[in-house]
Motif scaffolding. Structure first.
Motif, PDB file in Angstrom:
ATOM      1  N   ASP A 117       5.122  12.423 -17.680  1.00 49.68           N
ATOM      2  CA  ASP A 117       3.955  11.649 -18.107  1.00 49.68           C
ATOM      3  C   ASP A 117       2.967  12.657 -18.677  1.00 49.68           C
ATOM      4  OD1 ASP A 117       1.241  10.580 -17.821  1.00 49.68           O
ATOM      5  OD2 ASP A 117       2.039   9.032 -16.488  1.00 49.68           O
ATOM      6  N   GLY A 120      -1.247  11.113 -22.695  1.00 51.01           N
ATOM      7  CA  GLY A 120      -2.275  10.265 -22.079  1.00 51.01           C
ATOM      8  C   GLY A 120      -3.490   9.961 -22.925  1.00 51.01           C
ATOM      9  N   PRO A 121      -3.306   9.714 -24.234  1.00 45.97           N
ATOM     10  CA  PRO A 121      -4.486   9.413 -25.056  1.00 45.97           C
ATOM     11  C   PRO A 121      -5.044   8.035 -24.698  1.00 45.97           C
ATOM     12  CG  PRO A 121      -2.508   9.011 -26.329  1.00 45.97           C
ATOM     13  CD  PRO A 121      -2.063   9.612 -25.022  1.00 45.97           C
ATOM     14  N   ASN A 122      -6.292   7.833 -25.031  1.00 41.29           N
ATOM     15  CA  ASN A 122      -6.925   6.553 -24.735  1.00 41.29           C
ATOM     16  C   ASN A 122      -7.172   5.794 -26.022  1.00 41.29           C
ATOM     17  OD1 ASN A 122      -7.166   7.174 -21.920  1.00 41.29           O
ATOM     18  ND2 ASN A 122      -8.784   8.605 -22.501  1.00 41.29           N
ATOM     19  N   HIS A 131      -6.598  16.278 -24.576  1.00 40.22           N
ATOM     20  CA  HIS A 131      -5.246  15.733 -24.601  1.00 40.22           C
ATOM     21  C   HIS A 131      -4.264  16.746 -25.187  1.00 40.22           C
ATOM     22  CE1 HIS A 131      -7.775  11.982 -24.617  1.00 40.22           C
ATOM     23  NE2 HIS A 131      -7.040  11.839 -23.542  1.00 40.22           N
ATOM     24  N   HIS A 157       2.026   7.281 -21.822  1.00 34.94           N
ATOM     25  CA  HIS A 157       1.089   6.613 -20.906  1.00 34.94           C
ATOM     26  C   HIS A 157      -0.341   6.513 -21.456  1.00 34.94           C
ATOM     27  CE1 HIS A 157       0.353   4.754 -17.077  1.00 34.94           C
ATOM     28  NE2 HIS A 157      -0.813   5.369 -17.034  1.00 34.94           N
ATOM     29  N   ASP A 326      -1.805   3.189 -12.063  1.00 31.04           N
ATOM     30  CA  ASP A 326      -0.884   4.306 -11.817  1.00 31.04           C
ATOM     31  C   ASP A 326       0.130   3.964 -10.726  1.00 31.04           C
ATOM     32  OD1 ASP A 326      -0.738   6.545 -13.487  1.00 31.04           O
ATOM     33  OD2 ASP A 326      -2.727   7.219 -12.843  1.00 31.04           O
ATOM     34  N   TYR A 344       3.456  14.562 -13.662  1.00 31.53           N
ATOM     35  CA  TYR A 344       2.232  14.170 -14.358  1.00 31.53           C
ATOM     36  C   TYR A 344       1.545  15.422 -14.862  1.00 31.53           C
ATOM     37  CZ  TYR A 344       2.863   9.712 -11.952  1.00 31.53           C
ATOM     38  OH  TYR A 344       3.357   8.523 -11.490  1.00 31.53           O
ATOM     39  N   GLN A 350      -8.195  15.847 -12.255  1.00 36.89           N
ATOM     40  CA  GLN A 350      -7.732  14.555 -11.732  1.00 36.89           C
ATOM     41  C   GLN A 350      -6.843  14.740 -10.497  1.00 36.89           C
ATOM     42  OE1 GLN A 350      -6.352  11.650 -14.579  1.00 36.89           O
ATOM     43  NE2 GLN A 350      -7.707  12.402 -16.192  1.00 36.89           N
ATOM     44  N   HIS A 353      -7.274  12.204  -7.695  1.00 29.92           N
ATOM     45  CA  HIS A 353      -6.714  10.891  -8.082  1.00 29.92           C
ATOM     46  C   HIS A 353      -5.209  10.848  -7.790  1.00 29.92           C
ATOM     47  CE1 HIS A 353      -5.487   7.497 -10.608  1.00 29.92           C
ATOM     48  NE2 HIS A 353      -4.670   8.326 -11.248  1.00 29.92           N
ATOM     49  N   PHE A 354      -4.503  11.887  -8.207  1.00 28.11           N
ATOM     50  CA  PHE A 354      -3.047  11.874  -8.002  1.00 28.11           C
ATOM     51  C   PHE A 354      -2.677  12.002  -6.526  1.00 28.11           C
ATOM     52  CE2 PHE A 354      -3.150  12.732 -12.577  1.00 28.11           C
ATOM     53  CZ  PHE A 354      -2.367  11.661 -12.980  1.00 28.11           C
TER      54      PHE A 354
HETATM   55  N1  ARG Z   1      -5.641   8.527 -20.114  1.00 35.66           N
HETATM   56  C1  ARG Z   1      -5.932   9.495 -19.117  1.00 35.66           C
HETATM   57  C2  ARG Z   1      -7.086  10.392 -19.561  1.00 35.66           C
HETATM   58  O1  ARG Z   1      -7.399  10.478 -20.734  1.00 35.66           O
HETATM   59  C3  ARG Z   1      -4.749  10.370 -18.809  1.00 35.66           C
HETATM   60  C4  ARG Z   1      -3.555   9.650 -18.273  1.00 35.66           C
HETATM   61  C5  ARG Z   1      -2.712  10.532 -17.420  1.00 35.66           C
HETATM   62  N2  ARG Z   1      -1.571   9.866 -16.855  1.00 35.66           N
HETATM   63  C6  ARG Z   1      -1.611   9.048 -15.790  1.00 35.66           C
HETATM   64  N3  ARG Z   1      -0.498   8.485 -15.398  1.00 35.66           N
HETATM   65  N4  ARG Z   1      -2.733   8.808 -15.146  1.00 35.66           N
HETATM   66  O2  ARG Z   1      -7.694  11.011 -18.713  1.00 35.66           O
END
Ligand code: ARG
Length: 587
Positions: A117, A120-122, A131, A157, A326, A344, A350, A353-354
């Motif tokens: 994974d 991870g772009p938004n 990223h 993702h 997630d 990941y 983060q 979070h994980f």
């Molecule tokens: N979109 C998230 C960000 O920009 C990263 C995603 C990472 N992957 C995940 N499974 N949470 O911070």
């Protein structure tokens, strides 16, 4: 095949075993004191503690046993009982010959099924340098796992389901309330064509973010729009579909420019339908509990050294969180792919979070037999030591960064007088390979958890530990081999022989390839690949400076030296390939 140190460890292990001591005391590593020996074994110290005797006495016995073996040119003791080892040139030559013939260049196979994974772009937010590291490191590790025979799946993702979506929807509604997507009473379909372009989205998101920050009414509108989107309001879903399609085109362009391809283009939204069932089963298992209106899972353990707050499964408004998606994504991945591990590659910030998600997944039995691992990384900073920005102080978009890097590469090639008389097209191709190569190498060369400073001038030098230097080193070997082929029509598959100090140094550098790749794999550390390619390129350059190759009259020697060139080239290309870096045909 076993790596050289693994092979030598086996021999030393046998010698310890013969003394009724644990075989793993025979661990042999590359020497920190190459002046004393090529390899070292420090097991006699621990052995002496076990056998309650003097380390030197044990070392003497080990040395006596190893000296019997013809592969060593020297086995000696230093200090209290350190054992120094050097192999004969014949042995090294034979080892290199079999290394060169091995499909995996001597690296041990590690078949397994892994899912990566990264990226991870938004949606809506332009892809930025944050990223970039995820993409570069994730791609390199995916390549490395594939190289050792793993079945890999990469998933981009996308962040496509959270509050930023509601922010965009409500910001667009504030600007263009008459668009059909906002008419709650509308039935039937929506226009095929997107009401927004990428530029619109890029402009809209900061506007939306500022509005939500400044105005609680707008913030509430964004929150509600998110809830409505997630619960399936048709106009919002249709509009969101356009956002997704428009953003995805830009993402594909950026990833394409970096030479990175994903197997799966999934996002947070893809697991939306799994969430209610997952929550129900977590509730049934007694793992989820209500707390101030929200639904949470406690993940703290009694022996935690720092506080791990509970995971929020459902906010008080019923909305899903980043952690919820997630968790559901783990469920999806385990059900559809049954991987041995999910990796990941995400910003170290983060990490908590994980930790929460992995603990909740294990408690809830969602992860099956899959190991879950966060492979974190530090930030790419500007000269001021803060996360890299544009000159104007804004977030640097990946698209602009890539353009900047290409331009710089083209400038550098001209300054270095390289690729000058090639066609426009080939020059552009090389500038791209060099620019992207410089960027990736600089990123991967830093241990992933460390921050580093973005300094394009330094990354783009043709000397020192840079991508361009290594690409150029490989290109020069290509050109020698091309000439050899022109002269002889064929390079014989000569046995590799070691006849001088520089050849021995090159041979030892070449012999370290399997060890370097195995260590990089085990520690998820592409910087160890960078270290290997650089050491190899330096050893090669000394060899090249000191020896005739094409003009060598002794045919066997010429064959062996060409063979060493070819082995060096094969490793450079393979290792740079694992970093995601292409080697130009010529420069
Ligand atoms: N979109 C998230 C960000 O920009 C990263 C995603 C990472 N992957 C995940 N499974 N949470 O911070």
């Amino acid at each position: 095949m076993a790596s050289l140190t693994a092979y030598l460890s086996g021999l030393a292990g046998d010698a310890f075993g013969a003394l009724d001591l644990p075989r793993d005391l025979g661990l042999v590593s590359r020497s920190d004191r190459p002046d004393l020996g090529q390899f070292q074994c420090n097991g006699a110290m621990a052995a002496a503690r076990i056998a309650k005797t003097n380390p030197r006495k044990i070392a003497d016995q080990i040395v006596a046993a190893l000296s019997e073996n013809g592969c060593f040119s020297d086995v000696s003791i230093a200090g209290p009982g350190f054992i120094n080892l050097s192999v004969t040139d014949e042995f090294l030559g034979r080892f290199l010959t079999s290394l060169a013939a091995d499909d995996r260049l001597g690296v041990e196979a590690a078949p397994q099924k892994v899912l990566f994974d990264y990226g991870g772009p938004n949606i809506a937010k332009p892809m930025h340098v944050g990223h970039l590291r995820s993409t570069i490191i994730g791609d390199s590790l995916t390549r490395l796992f594939r190289f050792v025979g793993a079945e890999t799946l990469s998933d981009v993702h996308m962040g496509d389901w959270g509050k930023p979506m509601g922010m965009l929807i409500s910001a667009l509604e504030a600007e263009q309330p008459d668009l059909p997507y906002f008419d709650a009473s509308r039935s039937g379909s929506y226009p095929e064509e997107s009401p927004v372009t990428l530029e619109d989205l890029e402009r809209l998101y900061p506007v939306a973010a500022a509005a939500c920050k400044a105005d609680p009414v707008r913030d509430e509108a964004a929150r509600l729009a998110t809830v409505d989107l997630q619960s399936g309001r048709p106009g919002y879903r249709a509009l969101w579909g356009h956002f997704l399609a428009v953003s995805r085109r830009a993402m594909e362009r950026e990833f394409g420019a970096l030479g990175v391809a994903f197997d799966l283009w999934k996002g947070e939204s893809d697991v939306h339908d799994l969430i209610p069932g997952m929550i129900a089963s977590l509730k049934k298992a007694g793992l989820a509990r209500k707390d101030q209106g929200a639904l949470i899972i406690d993940v703290a353990e009694p022996d935690d050294s720092h506080e791990i707050p509970p995971l929020i499964l459902e906010k008080s408004d019923g909305g899903a969180t980043y952690a919820t998606t997630d968790l559901a994504t783990i469920l999806d991945r385990v059900e559809t792919g049954a991987p041995d591990a999910i990796f990941y590659v995400v910003d170290q910030r983060q990490h908590m979070h994980f930790e929460q998600v992995f603990r909740a997944a294990k408690k809830g039995g969602l992860s099956g037999r899959a190991a879950l691992e966060h492979i974190g990384f530090g930030t790419m900073n500007g000269a001021d030591g803060k996360p890299f920005k544009t000159r104007a102080g804004g977030v640097m978009k990946l698209h602009d960064l890539i353009a900047m890097v290409r331009e710089k590469a083209s400038e550098r090639l001209s300054q270095a007088g390289l690729a000058t008389d090639f066609s426009q097209e080939e020059r552009a191709l090389i500038a791209n390979q060099v620019g992207i190569g410089a960027l990736k190498f600089a990123d991967l060369n830093t241990h992933r958890l460390s921050d580093y400073i973005f300094d394009l001038d330094r990354f783009m030098r043709f000397e020192g530990k840079t991508g361009p230097y290594l690409q150029y080193a490989a290109v020069r070997i290509k050109s020698i081999l091309r000439k050899a082929v022109e002269e002889d029509a064929d390079i014989p598959d000569a046995a590799l022989s070691i006849t001088s100090d520089v050849e021995r140094a090159l041979g030892l550098a070449l012999s370290a390839f399997p060890e370097a790749m195995e260590a990089a794999l085990e520690r998820r550390a592409p910087n160890l690949i960078c270290d290997h390619v650089y050491a190899l390129a330096q050893a090669y350059s000394r060899f090249y400076a000191e020896h005739h190759i094409l003009s060598e009259k002794d045919e066997a020697l010429r064959g062996s030296r060409l063979g060493l060139c070819r082995a060096a080239l094969t490793q450079l290309v393979a290792a740079l390939g694992l970093l995601g870096i292409d080697v130009p045909k010529r420069m």
